[in-house]
Design an enzyme around this catalytic site. Structure first.
Site, PDB file in Angstrom:
ATOM      1  N   ILE A 154      39.404  40.254  45.517  1.00  0.00           N
ATOM      2  CA  ILE A 154      39.785  38.839  45.395  1.00  0.00           C
ATOM      3  C   ILE A 154      41.023  38.703  44.507  1.00  0.00           C
ATOM      4  O   ILE A 154      41.949  37.951  44.819  1.00  0.00           O
ATOM      5  CB  ILE A 154      38.606  37.998  44.846  1.00  0.00           C
ATOM      6  N   ALA A 243      34.202  33.524  39.501  1.00  0.00           N
ATOM      7  CA  ALA A 243      33.592  34.866  39.566  1.00  0.00           C
ATOM      8  C   ALA A 243      32.077  34.732  39.479  1.00  0.00           C
ATOM      9  O   ALA A 243      31.391  34.659  40.501  1.00  0.00           O
ATOM     10  CB  ALA A 243      34.150  35.754  38.460  1.00  0.00           C
ATOM     11  N   ARG A 244      31.547  34.656  38.266  1.00  0.00           N
ATOM     12  CA  ARG A 244      30.104  34.477  38.066  1.00  0.00           C
ATOM     13  C   ARG A 244      29.877  33.691  36.786  1.00  0.00           C
ATOM     14  O   ARG A 244      30.628  33.842  35.815  1.00  0.00           O
ATOM     15  CB  ARG A 244      29.404  35.835  37.898  1.00  0.00           C
ATOM     16  N   ASP A 268      33.680  27.212  39.495  1.00  0.00           N
ATOM     17  CA  ASP A 268      32.934  27.246  40.764  1.00  0.00           C
ATOM     18  C   ASP A 268      31.563  27.876  40.544  1.00  0.00           C
ATOM     19  O   ASP A 268      30.703  27.819  41.418  1.00  0.00           O
ATOM     20  CB  ASP A 268      33.729  28.052  41.808  1.00  0.00           C
ATOM     21  N   GLU A 273      22.893  28.240  37.220  1.00  0.00           N
ATOM     22  CA  GLU A 273      22.826  27.724  38.596  1.00  0.00           C
ATOM     23  C   GLU A 273      21.373  27.736  39.057  1.00  0.00           C
ATOM     24  O   GLU A 273      20.647  28.667  38.727  1.00  0.00           O
ATOM     25  CB  GLU A 273      23.667  28.600  39.537  1.00  0.00           C
ATOM     26  N   HIS A 291      29.782  26.322  43.618  1.00  0.00           N
ATOM     27  CA  HIS A 291      29.755  27.709  44.106  1.00  0.00           C
ATOM     28  C   HIS A 291      30.113  27.765  45.601  1.00  0.00           C
ATOM     29  O   HIS A 291      29.322  28.224  46.424  1.00  0.00           O
ATOM     30  CB  HIS A 291      28.380  28.344  43.845  1.00  0.00           C
ATOM     31  N   ILE A 292      31.327  27.281  45.904  1.00  0.00           N
ATOM     32  CA  ILE A 292      31.736  27.201  47.316  1.00  0.00           C
ATOM     33  C   ILE A 292      32.888  28.152  47.645  1.00  0.00           C
ATOM     34  O   ILE A 292      33.590  27.958  48.638  1.00  0.00           O
ATOM     35  CB  ILE A 292      32.139  25.754  47.703  1.00  0.00           C
ATOM     36  N   GLY A 293      33.074  29.184  46.802  1.00  0.00           N
ATOM     37  CA  GLY A 293      34.192  30.108  47.033  1.00  0.00           C
ATOM     38  C   GLY A 293      34.243  30.666  48.445  1.00  0.00           C
ATOM     39  O   GLY A 293      35.306  30.776  49.053  1.00  0.00           O
ATOM     40  N   ALA A 294      33.080  31.023  48.980  1.00  0.00           N
ATOM     41  CA  ALA A 294      33.047  31.662  50.297  1.00  0.00           C
ATOM     42  C   ALA A 294      32.666  30.678  51.401  1.00  0.00           C
ATOM     43  O   ALA A 294      32.436  31.079  52.538  1.00  0.00           O
ATOM     44  CB  ALA A 294      32.050  32.811  50.288  1.00  0.00           C
TER      45      ALA A 294
HETATM   46  P1  NAD Z   1      35.838  43.903  43.315  1.00  0.00           P
HETATM   47  O1  NAD Z   1      34.735  44.845  42.985  1.00  0.00           O
HETATM   48  O2  NAD Z   1      36.728  44.217  44.476  1.00  0.00           O
HETATM   49  O3  NAD Z   1      36.776  43.687  42.019  1.00  0.00           O
HETATM   50  C1  NAD Z   1      36.284  43.498  40.717  1.00  0.00           C
HETATM   51  C2  NAD Z   1      37.299  44.121  39.754  1.00  0.00           C
HETATM   52  O4  NAD Z   1      36.945  43.751  38.425  1.00  0.00           O
HETATM   53  C3  NAD Z   1      37.333  45.657  39.795  1.00  0.00           C
HETATM   54  O5  NAD Z   1      38.655  46.099  40.042  1.00  0.00           O
HETATM   55  C4  NAD Z   1      36.830  46.083  38.407  1.00  0.00           C
HETATM   56  O6  NAD Z   1      37.456  47.252  37.933  1.00  0.00           O
HETATM   57  C5  NAD Z   1      37.217  44.870  37.577  1.00  0.00           C
HETATM   58  N1  NAD Z   1      36.455  44.686  36.343  1.00  0.00           N
HETATM   59  C6  NAD Z   1      35.109  44.674  36.176  1.00  0.00           C
HETATM   60  N2  NAD Z   1      34.801  44.380  34.898  1.00  0.00           N
HETATM   61  C7  NAD Z   1      35.974  44.204  34.249  1.00  0.00           C
HETATM   62  C8  NAD Z   1      36.307  43.872  32.911  1.00  0.00           C
HETATM   63  N3  NAD Z   1      35.372  43.654  31.977  1.00  0.00           N
HETATM   64  N4  NAD Z   1      37.629  43.774  32.594  1.00  0.00           N
HETATM   65  C9  NAD Z   1      38.600  43.995  33.515  1.00  0.00           C
HETATM   66  N5  NAD Z   1      38.333  44.296  34.803  1.00  0.00           N
HETATM   67  C10 NAD Z   1      37.030  44.406  35.161  1.00  0.00           C
HETATM   68  O7  NAD Z   1      35.151  42.489  43.532  1.00  0.00           O
HETATM   69  P2  NAD Z   1      35.722  41.228  44.329  1.00  0.00           P
HETATM   70  O8  NAD Z   1      35.388  41.340  45.774  1.00  0.00           O
HETATM   71  O9  NAD Z   1      37.124  41.001  43.944  1.00  0.00           O
HETATM   72  O10 NAD Z   1      34.770  40.084  43.742  1.00  0.00           O
HETATM   73  C11 NAD Z   1      34.755  39.784  42.348  1.00  0.00           C
HETATM   74  C12 NAD Z   1      33.593  38.880  42.015  1.00  0.00           C
HETATM   75  O11 NAD Z   1      33.822  37.593  42.580  1.00  0.00           O
HETATM   76  C13 NAD Z   1      32.252  39.287  42.646  1.00  0.00           C
HETATM   77  O12 NAD Z   1      31.597  40.294  41.899  1.00  0.00           O
HETATM   78  C14 NAD Z   1      31.482  38.005  42.663  1.00  0.00           C
HETATM   79  O13 NAD Z   1      30.746  37.887  41.469  1.00  0.00           O
HETATM   80  C15 NAD Z   1      32.574  36.942  42.698  1.00  0.00           C
HETATM   81  N6  NAD Z   1      32.568  36.156  43.933  1.00  0.00           N
HETATM   82  C16 NAD Z   1      32.440  34.816  43.846  1.00  0.00           C
HETATM   83  C17 NAD Z   1      32.430  34.049  45.013  1.00  0.00           C
HETATM   84  C18 NAD Z   1      32.308  32.547  44.938  1.00  0.00           C
HETATM   85  O14 NAD Z   1      31.771  31.957  45.860  1.00  0.00           O
HETATM   86  N7  NAD Z   1      32.787  31.904  43.899  1.00  0.00           N
HETATM   87  C19 NAD Z   1      32.558  34.647  46.283  1.00  0.00           C
HETATM   88  C20 NAD Z   1      32.713  36.028  46.324  1.00  0.00           C
HETATM   89  C21 NAD Z   1      32.717  36.770  45.152  1.00  0.00           C
END
Ligand code: NAD
Length: 317
Positions: A154, A243-244, A268, A273, A291-294
């Site tokens: 992302i 993110a979360r 988001d 939640e 929480h509508i990212g996706a």
């Molecule tokens: P990903 O695994 O491709 O990327 C996560 C990155 O974060 C990795 O490169 C990792 O090295 C880095 N990372 C982890 N902890 C870290 C820290 N403390 N400091 C610096 N870097 C750190 O994941 P992604 O596909 O990009 O998704 C990221 C997150 O987005 C998911 O885990 C999920 O929680 C969230 N997400 C939210 C929604 C939404 O609806 N809002 C939808 C999809 C995903």
């Protein structure tokens, strides 16, 4: 085989599975009744998004469960290691929603910069001239610096949009290999741009006009942004957390907004939640989405299709 898609599944995914002979149930079952329903109806696969949780208790109570599927990335609502220990297949669809999440973030960045959320909320009751004056200090994105914390799928997709909007991008990640970012121009052309992430958040925090966080929920549950990080930020920074819940400490956030260090934040995701802290929902400097990212047609189609392909690949006849 019966599949319960408890948080829904796209029509594309459902049709693919049904054509392959699976029975797909989409009537939502309450979390409390999940295990009993799975057993009573002979369900062998559960598909969830982020709403339904599949913890140890459900896994233990459902001895015939063969697969748990998460439509999306983060699997923090599933006891993955425990399920796999029990021989249950656990799958997710990590790449399907990256573009939709990145677009939501861009929406929040543009929106926060011009107070769209708060000005709209106040239009009904406010005096027009006063409102116009109150929202006169909008800013432009072009030329500003965006820090992307967590430069995975992302984060990189967001970088492509932000670079396209003329922003400078600083990436922060534990992994510091150079990353090639493709910026599409129209339908057929693109340019490549290389970004090398830094591992040191503290060193760059003071130079960021905007911050967007894209790390997973941390294993120890700790926040990536709390009082120490807020104190190092540039005054007037604007932040997005899609993110979360918990990667930003919500109590420290309210303090940073109230003391003026942070100009605005879009959330988001939330610590509690589906019942977020009401102080966040009513705050004039916070824009919330549930929480509508996706939650786009395209992402849900990709997620449904990917889940169906994975299931058919492993359990198809
Ligand atoms: P990903 O695994 O491709 O990327 C996560 C990155 O974060 C990795 O490169 C990792 O090295 C880095 N990372 C982890 N902890 C870290 C820290 N403390 N400091 C610096 N870097 C750190 O994941 P992604 O596909 O990009 O998704 C990221 C997150 O987005 C998911 O885990 C999920 O929680 C969230 N997400 C939210 C929604 C939404 O609806 N809002 C939808 C999809 C995903």
């Amino acid at each position: 085989m019966k599949i319960l898609a408890n948080d829904g599944i796209s029509a594309v995914g459902k049709t693919l599975l049904e054509k392959a002979g699976f029975i797909v149930i989409t009537e939502k079952v309450d979390q409390a009744d999940l295990a009993a329903t799975v057993n009573a109806q002979g369900i062998e696969m559960i598909l969830v998004r982020s709403a339904t949780t599949v913890r140890k208790e459900v896994i233990d109570a459902c001895p015939h469960l063969k697969l748990i599927g998460r439509g999306g990335v983060g699997m923090d609502n599933i006891d993955v290691a425990y399920a796999r220990e029990k021989g249950i297949t656990v799958i997710n669809t990590p790449a399907s929603s990256s573009q939709s999440v990145a677009e939501l973030v861009m929406g929040h960045l543009f929106s926060m910069s011009r107070f769209l959320n708060d000005s709209y909320k106040n239009m009904e009751h406010g005096d027009f001239a006063t409102l116009k004056k109150n929202y006169a200090k909008g800013i432009e994105l072009r030329g500003k610096t965006l820090g992307i914390i967590g430069f995975g799928r992302i984060g990189k997709t967001l970088a492509s949009y932000a670079l396209g909007a003329g922003m400078e991008v600083i990436a922060i990640d534990k992994k510091t290999e150079p990353c090639d970012i493709k910026i599409p121009i129209g339908k057929d052309q693109s340019v490549n741009y290389t970004i090398t992430p830094t591992a040191s958040l503290n060193n760059v925090l003071g130079s960021l006009d905007f911050i967007s966080i894209h790390v997973p929920k941390q294993n120890d549950g700790s926040a990536v942004i709390s009082a120490k990080e807020f104190a190092l930020m540039k005054k007037g920074v604007r932040i997005v957390n899609a993110a979360r819940g918990g990667v930003v400490n919500e109590i420290d956030l309210l303090e940073a907004l109230d003391n003026g260090n942070v100009a605005g934040i879009a959330l988001d995701v939330f610590e509690n939640e589906p019942n977020p802290n009401p102080s966040l929902l009513n705050h004039p400097k916070i824009a919330c989405t549930p929480h509508i990212g996706a939650a786009t047609v395209e992402a849900q189609d990709r997620i449904g299709e990917e889940l169906a392909q994975l299931i058919m690949g492993q359990f198809g006849k």
